[in-house]
Design a protein around this motif. Structure first.
Motif, PDB file in Angstrom:
ATOM      1  N   CYS A  19       0.846  -1.192   0.000  1.00 31.52           N
ATOM      2  CA  CYS A  19       0.000   0.000   0.000  1.00 31.52           C
ATOM      3  C   CYS A  19       0.883   1.244   0.000  1.00 31.52           C
ATOM      4  O   CYS A  19       1.887   1.297   0.716  1.00 31.52           O
ATOM      5  CB  CYS A  19      -0.903  -0.002   1.231  1.00 31.52           C
ATOM      6  SG  CYS A  19      -2.024   1.394   1.327  1.00 31.52           S
ATOM      7  N   ASP A  20       0.513   2.233  -0.801  1.00 28.78           N
ATOM      8  CA  ASP A  20       1.239   3.501  -0.832  1.00 28.78           C
ATOM      9  C   ASP A  20       0.629   4.534   0.111  1.00 28.78           C
ATOM     10  O   ASP A  20       1.141   5.647   0.229  1.00 28.78           O
ATOM     11  CB  ASP A  20       1.250   4.070  -2.257  1.00 28.78           C
ATOM     12  CG  ASP A  20       2.061   3.217  -3.213  1.00 28.78           C
ATOM     13  OD1 ASP A  20       3.027   2.569  -2.765  1.00 28.78           O
ATOM     14  OD2 ASP A  20       1.717   3.176  -4.412  1.00 28.78           O
ATOM     15  N   TYR A  21      -0.464   4.199   0.750  1.00 25.90           N
ATOM     16  CA  TYR A  21      -1.146   5.075   1.701  1.00 25.90           C
ATOM     17  C   TYR A  21      -1.402   6.479   1.134  1.00 25.90           C
ATOM     18  O   TYR A  21      -0.868   7.476   1.622  1.00 25.90           O
ATOM     19  CB  TYR A  21      -0.355   5.183   3.016  1.00 25.90           C
ATOM     20  CG  TYR A  21      -0.123   3.856   3.665  1.00 25.90           C
ATOM     21  CD1 TYR A  21      -1.192   3.091   4.124  1.00 25.90           C
ATOM     22  CD2 TYR A  21       1.163   3.344   3.801  1.00 25.90           C
ATOM     23  CE1 TYR A  21      -0.979   1.861   4.717  1.00 25.90           C
ATOM     24  CE2 TYR A  21       1.383   2.107   4.390  1.00 25.90           C
ATOM     25  CZ  TYR A  21       0.302   1.364   4.848  1.00 25.90           C
ATOM     26  OH  TYR A  21       0.519   0.135   5.428  1.00 25.90           O
ATOM     27  N   PRO A  22      -2.223   6.560   0.093  1.00 28.66           N
ATOM     28  CA  PRO A  22      -2.535   7.876  -0.471  1.00 28.66           C
ATOM     29  C   PRO A  22      -3.200   8.758   0.575  1.00 28.66           C
ATOM     30  O   PRO A  22      -4.007   8.307   1.375  1.00 28.66           O
ATOM     31  CB  PRO A  22      -3.511   7.553  -1.610  1.00 28.66           C
ATOM     32  CG  PRO A  22      -4.106   6.219  -1.242  1.00 28.66           C
ATOM     33  CD  PRO A  22      -3.001   5.483  -0.542  1.00 28.66           C
ATOM     34  N   THR A  23      -2.872  10.030   0.579  1.00 28.18           N
ATOM     35  CA  THR A  23      -3.438  10.948   1.563  1.00 28.18           C
ATOM     36  C   THR A  23      -3.465  12.356   0.992  1.00 28.18           C
ATOM     37  O   THR A  23      -2.951  12.607  -0.095  1.00 28.18           O
ATOM     38  CB  THR A  23      -2.645  10.907   2.886  1.00 28.18           C
ATOM     39  OG1 THR A  23      -3.372  11.581   3.905  1.00 28.18           O
ATOM     40  CG2 THR A  23      -1.273  11.526   2.735  1.00 28.18           C
ATOM     41  N   GLY A  24      -4.065  13.269   1.726  1.00 30.53           N
ATOM     42  CA  GLY A  24      -4.110  14.658   1.297  1.00 30.53           C
ATOM     43  C   GLY A  24      -5.331  15.019   0.488  1.00 30.53           C
ATOM     44  O   GLY A  24      -5.487  16.166   0.075  1.00 30.53           O
ATOM     45  N   THR A  25      -6.240  14.051   0.264  1.00 32.67           N
ATOM     46  CA  THR A  25      -7.446  14.302  -0.520  1.00 32.67           C
ATOM     47  C   THR A  25      -8.653  14.384   0.404  1.00 32.67           C
ATOM     48  O   THR A  25      -8.825  13.551   1.282  1.00 32.67           O
ATOM     49  CB  THR A  25      -7.670  13.178  -1.553  1.00 32.67           C
ATOM     50  OG1 THR A  25      -6.526  13.090  -2.403  1.00 32.67           O
ATOM     51  CG2 THR A  25      -8.901  13.449  -2.399  1.00 32.67           C
ATOM     52  N   GLY A  26      -9.494  15.391   0.186  1.00 35.72           N
ATOM     53  CA  GLY A  26     -10.697  15.550   0.993  1.00 35.72           C
ATOM     54  C   GLY A  26     -10.524  16.637   2.028  1.00 35.72           C
ATOM     55  O   GLY A  26      -9.891  17.665   1.790  1.00 35.72           O
ATOM     56  N   ILE A  27     -11.065  16.395   3.214  1.00 36.07           N
ATOM     57  CA  ILE A  27     -11.013  17.379   4.294  1.00 36.07           C
ATOM     58  C   ILE A  27     -10.102  16.857   5.395  1.00 36.07           C
ATOM     59  O   ILE A  27     -10.067  15.649   5.675  1.00 36.07           O
ATOM     60  CB  ILE A  27     -12.434  17.673   4.837  1.00 36.07           C
ATOM     61  CG1 ILE A  27     -12.427  18.878   5.781  1.00 36.07           C
ATOM     62  CG2 ILE A  27     -13.045  16.453   5.509  1.00 36.07           C
ATOM     63  CD1 ILE A  27     -13.833  19.358   6.138  1.00 36.07           C
ATOM     64  N   SER A  28      -9.346  17.744   6.007  1.00 37.33           N
ATOM     65  CA  SER A  28      -8.423  17.329   7.060  1.00 37.33           C
ATOM     66  C   SER A  28      -9.085  17.421   8.426  1.00 37.33           C
ATOM     67  O   SER A  28     -10.047  18.170   8.626  1.00 37.33           O
ATOM     68  CB  SER A  28      -7.158  18.198   7.046  1.00 37.33           C
ATOM     69  OG  SER A  28      -7.431  19.479   7.573  1.00 37.33           O
ATOM     70  N   GLY A  29      -8.523  16.671   9.368  1.00 36.22           N
ATOM     71  CA  GLY A  29      -9.029  16.732  10.731  1.00 36.22           C
ATOM     72  C   GLY A  29      -8.898  18.109  11.337  1.00 36.22           C
ATOM     73  O   GLY A  29      -9.681  18.496  12.216  1.00 36.22           O
ATOM     74  N   ALA A  30      -7.917  18.869  10.863  1.00 31.41           N
ATOM     75  CA  ALA A  30      -7.720  20.225  11.371  1.00 31.41           C
ATOM     76  C   ALA A  30      -8.877  21.147  11.006  1.00 31.41           C
ATOM     77  O   ALA A  30      -9.079  22.187  11.656  1.00 31.41           O
ATOM     78  CB  ALA A  30      -6.417  20.797  10.827  1.00 31.41           C
ATOM     79  N   ASP A  31      -9.634  20.784   9.984  1.00 32.53           N
ATOM     80  CA  ASP A  31     -10.759  21.602   9.524  1.00 32.53           C
ATOM     81  C   ASP A  31     -12.092  21.159  10.111  1.00 32.53           C
ATOM     82  O   ASP A  31     -13.153  21.593   9.652  1.00 32.53           O
ATOM     83  CB  ASP A  31     -10.835  21.575   7.993  1.00 32.53           C
ATOM     84  CG  ASP A  31      -9.628  22.226   7.342  1.00 32.53           C
ATOM     85  OD1 ASP A  31      -9.153  23.238   7.897  1.00 32.53           O
ATOM     86  OD2 ASP A  31      -9.160  21.724   6.307  1.00 32.53           O
ATOM     87  N   LEU A  32     -12.041  20.306  11.130  1.00 30.54           N
ATOM     88  CA  LEU A  32     -13.241  19.806  11.781  1.00 30.54           C
ATOM     89  C   LEU A  32     -13.396  20.440  13.156  1.00 30.54           C
ATOM     90  O   LEU A  32     -12.408  20.792  13.813  1.00 30.54           O
ATOM     91  CB  LEU A  32     -13.168  18.279  11.935  1.00 30.54           C
ATOM     92  CG  LEU A  32     -12.986  17.451  10.661  1.00 30.54           C
ATOM     93  CD1 LEU A  32     -12.849  15.975  11.026  1.00 30.54           C
ATOM     94  CD2 LEU A  32     -14.154  17.643   9.689  1.00 30.54           C
ATOM     95  N   THR A  33     -14.616  20.547  13.620  1.00 35.35           N
ATOM     96  CA  THR A  33     -14.864  20.981  14.992  1.00 35.35           C
ATOM     97  C   THR A  33     -14.540  19.833  15.941  1.00 35.35           C
ATOM     98  O   THR A  33     -14.364  18.675  15.521  1.00 35.35           O
ATOM     99  CB  THR A  33     -16.329  21.390  15.178  1.00 35.35           C
ATOM    100  OG1 THR A  33     -17.157  20.218  15.031  1.00 35.35           O
ATOM    101  CG2 THR A  33     -16.750  22.448  14.162  1.00 35.35           C
ATOM    102  N   ASP A  34     -14.485  20.137  17.236  1.00 31.62           N
ATOM    103  CA  ASP A  34     -14.238  19.075  18.217  1.00 31.62           C
ATOM    104  C   ASP A  34     -15.294  17.989  18.127  1.00 31.62           C
ATOM    105  O   ASP A  34     -14.990  16.791  18.217  1.00 31.62           O
ATOM    106  CB  ASP A  34     -14.223  19.663  19.636  1.00 31.62           C
ATOM    107  CG  ASP A  34     -12.982  20.489  19.914  1.00 31.62           C
ATOM    108  OD1 ASP A  34     -12.026  20.425  19.110  1.00 31.62           O
ATOM    109  OD2 ASP A  34     -12.967  21.199  20.941  1.00 31.62           O
ATOM    110  N   GLU A  35     -16.547  18.386  17.952  1.00 33.60           N
ATOM    111  CA  GLU A  35     -17.628  17.407  17.845  1.00 33.60           C
ATOM    112  C   GLU A  35     -17.464  16.551  16.601  1.00 33.60           C
ATOM    113  O   GLU A  35     -17.673  15.332  16.641  1.00 33.60           O
ATOM    114  CB  GLU A  35     -18.978  18.125  17.809  1.00 33.60           C
ATOM    115  CG  GLU A  35     -20.160  17.165  17.693  1.00 33.60           C
ATOM    116  CD  GLU A  35     -21.498  17.885  17.570  1.00 33.60           C
ATOM    117  OE1 GLU A  35     -22.527  17.205  17.425  1.00 33.60           O
ATOM    118  OE2 GLU A  35     -21.504  19.137  17.620  1.00 33.60           O
TER     119      GLU A  35
END
Length: 415
Positions: free
Chosen positions: A269-285
């Protein structure tokens, strides 16, 4: 956040909790002439594990140390039931690279499994083997696994197009079972591949990598009760999706097309990442709801083990990305299902509603495109607890890689 999350986390089943083991494990002995297994049947072997009598209660462990101790003891008890030849077949060195290529989403005739086929064992041996799994898993984790196994039996008995290697599951041990060293339990067959590393010296358990799948997604057991082993993976995902704003959903969303897994079970697996929304852009909830999704994979064992796994993932959640394709409302009667990917430094998860045979080719069963599920859970920093490096799959894998998913889009209206 994590401690509060785990106290409230519960997987949802549609009647599975009330079903006893005998009803779940109606797995027929179906030793196919085409099977690639090299395991030989033992004298007086059980042709079915449906008659296996195992207590319906699972491990009461609440700590990692308790789980490791109880699982090691159960593994030793299982080994004591085996002949010398069988012990040689089930035991591997801890760093044997066979562990990386001997698990898959496919039935056993497609990919060689390590260890012993449970249908080649006596009822006593089968019971002892299942007790190892019971010691390792929480009640909910055990229900998930046995629900997958029972779904495979449902396919074997009812589908018009499946082959007779369904219902066969293998157990293998890498390293000597102990509460003072590291070893791995591998258990799997069609739509199931558990790789659990138990490290007594480091007081740690990891389930990376593990494959959980289901076909059909919902089925009726022999008592007429509806069972959905992986319900939480859908329900928790939609709870997270519905918590997002319209703008966040547009960032998360990739395509109406549902992709297959990009990281196939038992393959590199190459573990693709960086696509979509990041956890930093989410509220605590919203982060808490995302951890709830992840808990469907990392929460298979005791409380302390689950807490530790989620805490590690939470620490890098700002660097973790989530993307989504397919349906935007949870209606299994229409559409082609969903695909989502969670990718970060300490977690990689994919869920794909597999296209083709979604209704399991069973008369009267229609689940549109939702009914055949493949998932993968891996830890990019700690697969197999760092004991080996994943090798390329030796047999068929989980299907071709999906597309790159684009760079964001607008969810379809009215679905």
């Amino acid at each position: 956040m994590t401690a509060t999350l785990i106290k409230t986390h519960r997987r949802r089943y549609l009647s599975l909790a009330s079903v006893g083991l005998a009803a779940l494990l109606t797995v027929s002995g179906c030793g196919s002439a085409t099977s690639t297994s090299s395991s030989s049947a033992s004298s007086g072997s059980g042709s079915s594990i449906s008659a296996v009598s195992v207590a319906s209660t699972t491990s009461e462990s609440t700590t990692t140390a308790q789980t490791i101790t109880e699982t090691a003891a159960a593994a030793e008890a299982f080994l004591e039931t085996l002949s010398d030849e069988q012990r040689e077949s089930v035991l591997y060195d801890y760093d044997d690279e066979t562990k990386t290529t001997s698990w898959s989403n496919f039935p056993v005739t497609f990919v060689d499994r390590a260890g012993l086929n449970l249908t080649d064992l006596t009822e006593e041996q089968q019971t002892a083997a299942m007790k190892v799994l019971q010691a390792l898993l929480s009640e909910e984790g055990y229900e998930t696994v046995t629900g997958i196994i029972a779904g495979d039996e449902y396919l074997l008995e009812n589908s018009t197009t499946t082959e007779d290697s369904l219902g066969q599951y293998y157990i293998a041990l890498f390293g000597d079972p102990s509460d003072s060293s590291a070893w791995e339990l591998q258990f799997g067959g069609h739509h199931l591949g558990i790789n659990a590393t138990l490290d007594g010296t480091g007081n740690a358990i990891t389930f990376a990598p593990t494959h959980l799948g289901s076909q059909p997604a919902v089925y009726t057991n022999e008592d007429g009760e509806e069972v959905q082993p992986l319900a939480g993976m859908y329900e928790d995902a939609f709870a997270f999706y519905n918590s997002l704003t319209t703008e966040q959903q547009a960032t998360l969303y990739q395509s109406e097309d549902v992709s297959n897994l990009t990281c196939a079970p038992g393959d590199t697996c190459d573990y693709p990442t960086g696509t979509g929304i990041s956890g930093a852009d989410l509220t605590d909830e919203q982060q808490e709801l995302l951890l709830e999704v992840i808990a469907n994979w990392v929460g298979l064992s005791d409380q302390e083990t689950t807490d530790a796994a989620l805490a590690e993932i939470e620490a890098t959640l700002d660097e973790t990305y989530i993307n989504w394709s397919g349906a935007t409302s949870y209606d299994m009667s229409i559409g082609e299902g969903i695909y989502y990917q969670i990718s970060g430094p300490d977690v990689f998860i994919e869920l794909s509603s597999q296209q083709g045979s979604a209704g399991a080719d069973v008369d009267g069963v229609t689940t549109a495109g939702w009914g055949h599920i493949h998932t993968i859970y891996r830890d990019p920093s700690n697969d197999y607890a760092g004991s080996v490096t994943q090798q390329a799959a030796s047999g068929m894998n989980g299907g071709p890689a999906g597309g790159d998913g684009g760079a964001g889009g607008t969810p379809p209206a009215g679905e």
